[in-house]
Design an enzyme around this catalytic site. Structure first.
Site, PDB file in Angstrom:
ATOM      1  N   LYS A  87      38.971  52.046  50.751  1.00 25.36           N
ATOM      2  CA  LYS A  87      39.097  50.571  50.790  1.00 25.36           C
ATOM      3  C   LYS A  87      37.879  49.916  50.147  1.00 25.36           C
ATOM      4  O   LYS A  87      38.001  48.970  49.381  1.00 25.36           O
ATOM      5  CB  LYS A  87      39.233  50.084  52.243  1.00 25.36           C
ATOM      6  CG  LYS A  87      40.567  50.436  52.890  1.00 25.36           C
ATOM      7  CD  LYS A  87      40.806  49.678  54.186  1.00 25.36           C
ATOM      8  CE  LYS A  87      40.039  50.226  55.371  1.00 25.36           C
ATOM      9  NZ  LYS A  87      40.468  51.538  55.858  1.00 25.36           N
ATOM     10  N   ARG A  94      47.758  58.014  61.635  1.00 33.23           N
ATOM     11  CA  ARG A  94      46.662  58.590  62.416  1.00 33.23           C
ATOM     12  C   ARG A  94      46.547  57.896  63.767  1.00 33.23           C
ATOM     13  O   ARG A  94      46.234  58.522  64.784  1.00 33.23           O
ATOM     14  CB  ARG A  94      45.333  58.438  61.656  1.00 33.23           C
ATOM     15  CG  ARG A  94      45.220  59.352  60.445  1.00 33.23           C
ATOM     16  CD  ARG A  94      44.073  58.926  59.543  1.00 33.23           C
ATOM     17  NE  ARG A  94      42.802  58.885  60.223  1.00 33.23           N
ATOM     18  CZ  ARG A  94      41.859  57.950  60.011  1.00 33.23           C
ATOM     19  NH1 ARG A  94      42.044  56.983  59.123  1.00 33.23           N
ATOM     20  NH2 ARG A  94      40.732  57.976  60.667  1.00 33.23           N
ATOM     21  N   SER A 102      39.362  57.024  54.484  1.00 32.75           N
ATOM     22  CA  SER A 102      39.999  55.750  54.846  1.00 32.75           C
ATOM     23  C   SER A 102      39.059  54.580  54.544  1.00 32.75           C
ATOM     24  O   SER A 102      39.432  53.607  53.872  1.00 32.75           O
ATOM     25  CB  SER A 102      40.362  55.781  56.335  1.00 32.75           C
ATOM     26  OG  SER A 102      40.695  54.503  56.791  1.00 32.75           O
ATOM     27  N   HIS A 155      31.271  47.477  56.701  1.00 33.24           N
ATOM     28  CA  HIS A 155      32.434  48.061  57.374  1.00 33.24           C
ATOM     29  C   HIS A 155      31.956  48.854  58.576  1.00 33.24           C
ATOM     30  O   HIS A 155      30.968  49.578  58.502  1.00 33.24           O
ATOM     31  CB  HIS A 155      33.202  48.975  56.420  1.00 33.24           C
ATOM     32  CG  HIS A 155      34.617  49.222  56.856  1.00 33.24           C
ATOM     33  ND1 HIS A 155      35.688  48.478  56.397  1.00 33.24           N
ATOM     34  CD2 HIS A 155      35.142  50.107  57.718  1.00 33.24           C
ATOM     35  CE1 HIS A 155      36.801  48.903  56.946  1.00 33.24           C
ATOM     36  NE2 HIS A 155      36.502  49.907  57.771  1.00 33.24           N
ATOM     37  N   ASP A 196      46.156  54.473  52.264  1.00 29.93           N
ATOM     38  CA  ASP A 196      45.435  54.267  53.526  1.00 29.93           C
ATOM     39  C   ASP A 196      46.303  53.478  54.508  1.00 29.93           C
ATOM     40  O   ASP A 196      46.289  53.757  55.700  1.00 29.93           O
ATOM     41  CB  ASP A 196      44.099  53.545  53.299  1.00 29.93           C
ATOM     42  CG  ASP A 196      43.328  53.389  54.606  1.00 29.93           C
ATOM     43  OD1 ASP A 196      43.105  54.427  55.273  1.00 29.93           O
ATOM     44  OD2 ASP A 196      42.996  52.266  54.992  1.00 29.93           O
TER      45      ASP A 196
HETATM   46  N1  URA Z   1      37.869  52.051  59.876  1.00 34.34           N
HETATM   47  C1  URA Z   1      38.726  52.426  58.882  1.00 34.34           C
HETATM   48  O1  URA Z   1      39.028  51.637  57.999  1.00 34.34           O
HETATM   49  N2  URA Z   1      39.226  53.672  58.898  1.00 34.34           N
HETATM   50  C2  URA Z   1      38.911  54.575  59.832  1.00 34.34           C
HETATM   51  O2  URA Z   1      39.391  55.693  59.769  1.00 34.34           O
HETATM   52  C3  URA Z   1      38.025  54.189  60.875  1.00 34.34           C
HETATM   53  C4  URA Z   1      37.520  52.917  60.870  1.00 34.34           C
END
Ligand code: URA
Length: 366
Positions: free
Chosen positions: A187, A168, A183, A82, A161
């Site tokens: 996930k 956000r 966040s 990620h 989220d």
């Molecule tokens: N990627 C995400 O999933 N969340 C964030 O806050 C920033 C990048």
């Protein structure tokens, strides 16, 4: 619980209890807290931060707001990567299918565009008919057949989220370290991973502007993941110029297809672009003089792509998949006067005119 008191508590820099965090997140996911109160709370977190304990508990509460994926016994190791977000960052589209060629499963829950950074889901949806909304049964069935899925948060999967991310994006609260940690990690933890690689970006086109900030973010995410039993490694990667040569949803998908074809033939790229979306205006942005590109500011390029319509300025804005920038010159490349530095893909003369001054300020040639 009294919501205004929880907002005030954070506004005044006090620590929220486990029960208060759990309540805020589950009530928000259930639609019992309106966006205006959650926006105020997110802004309070932005200014006041959260302790390591609060961040850990926020992550857990966000993960538990939906399903945590379960896999059949003896299934292959589950791995993922990620990124914390960058301009032109399209790595997931190339890396996920490559990883799936090995004996691993890649269960990737991604996000949409956030601030000036593009989102993997928006990019995939620029492919007509692409479905990023699989339920857990279909998602696991897809792992069994091809070893990879890329899907979005939904009403069942990380719903907290999904809502907070969209909020956000349009309230100036993206670049808060605890909100980024919760966040991303909510996930990744909902994916029930064995291993995770974090690509932590820093520079003008990233949320963390310095390497030191990125290092802190990486440490915070690693601490949260380790407590939940996931093996984590990370990279700190610069994001002062856009990654690759395209910025914008369909344009980035076409670039990824080219990469997956080993920088394949131009006709494949053209074909993908022809099938995908094409902007009515493709405008070369010429170099004013000969010299070496010294700056191609990722933040300003990201802002230009949002202005063109590739990102959102309000929560309900539709994305224009076709617009963006392509054939972007890299820092260190030599250009001749009147050679294109990049091409602007615009929907109208009006948006084109709006981004040209921005682009002038983004580029330095010496
Ligand atoms: N990627 C995400 O999933 N969340 C964030 O806050 C920033 C990048």
């Amino acid at each position: 619980m009294h919501i205004p008191s929880l907002i005030e508590k954070k506004r005044d820099g006090r620590e929220l209890s486990t029960e208060e965090i759990e309540f805020l997140i589950s009530a928000y996911a259930d639609g019992e807290i309106p966006d205006y109160q959650m926006s105020a709370w997110a802004m309070a977190v932005f200014f006041r931060g959260m302790t390591a304990r609060e961040t850990q508990e926020l992550t857990g509460a966000m993960m538990r707001s939906g399903w945590v994926l379960q896999y059949p016994k003896d299934s292959p190791p589950k791995i993922d990567k990620h990124s914390t977000g960058g301009v032109g960052d399209k790595v997931s589209l190339v890396l996920a299918p490559l990883l799936a060629c090995d004996k691993v499963w890649v269960p990737m829950i991604s996000g949409r565009g956030l601030g000036i950074t593009g989102g993997t889901l928006d990019k995939l949806e620029s492919i007509p008919g692409f479905n990023v909304n699989l339920d857990d049964r279909r998602a696991v069935a897809q792992l069994e057949s091809i070893g990879v899925f890329i899907i979005g948060q939904s009403a069942d999967l990380c719903p907290a989220d999904k809502k907070l991310y969209a909020l956000r994006d349009v309230t100036g609260t993206v670049s808060s370290q605890p909100l980024i940690v919760a966040s991303i990690m909510s996930k990744k933890l909902a994916e029930s991973l064995d291993r995770l690689v974090l690509d932590v970006k820093f520079g003008s086109g990233a949320f963390m502007k310095t390497r030191a900030e990125a290092k802190k973010l990486a440490a915070a995410m690693t601490a949260v993941g380790k407590r939940m039993g996931v093996k984590i490694s990370h990279l700190l990667t610069p994001m002062d110029e856009p990654l690759g040569r395209t910025v914008g949803n369909a344009l980035e998908v076409a670039e990824c297809v080219e990469v997956l074809h080993g920088r394949g033939p131009q006709d494949v790229t053209n074909l993908v672009l022809e099938a995908i979306n094409r902007a009515p205006i493709v405008h070369p942005f010429f170099a004013p003089l000969s010299g070496t590109v010294r700056k191609m500011d990722a933040e300003i390029i990201g802002r230009a792509s949002v202005l063109l319509g590739a990102g959102r300025q309000r929560a309900n804005d539709a994305i224009d998949f076709a617009v963006g920038l392509s054939q972007i010159k890299k820092i260190g490349e030599y250009v001749k006067a009147h050679e294109p530095l990049l091409f602007v893909h615009a929907r109208s003369d009006h948006t084109l005119a709006a981004v040209l001054p921005l682009l002038e300020s983004a580029i330095v040639i010496e």
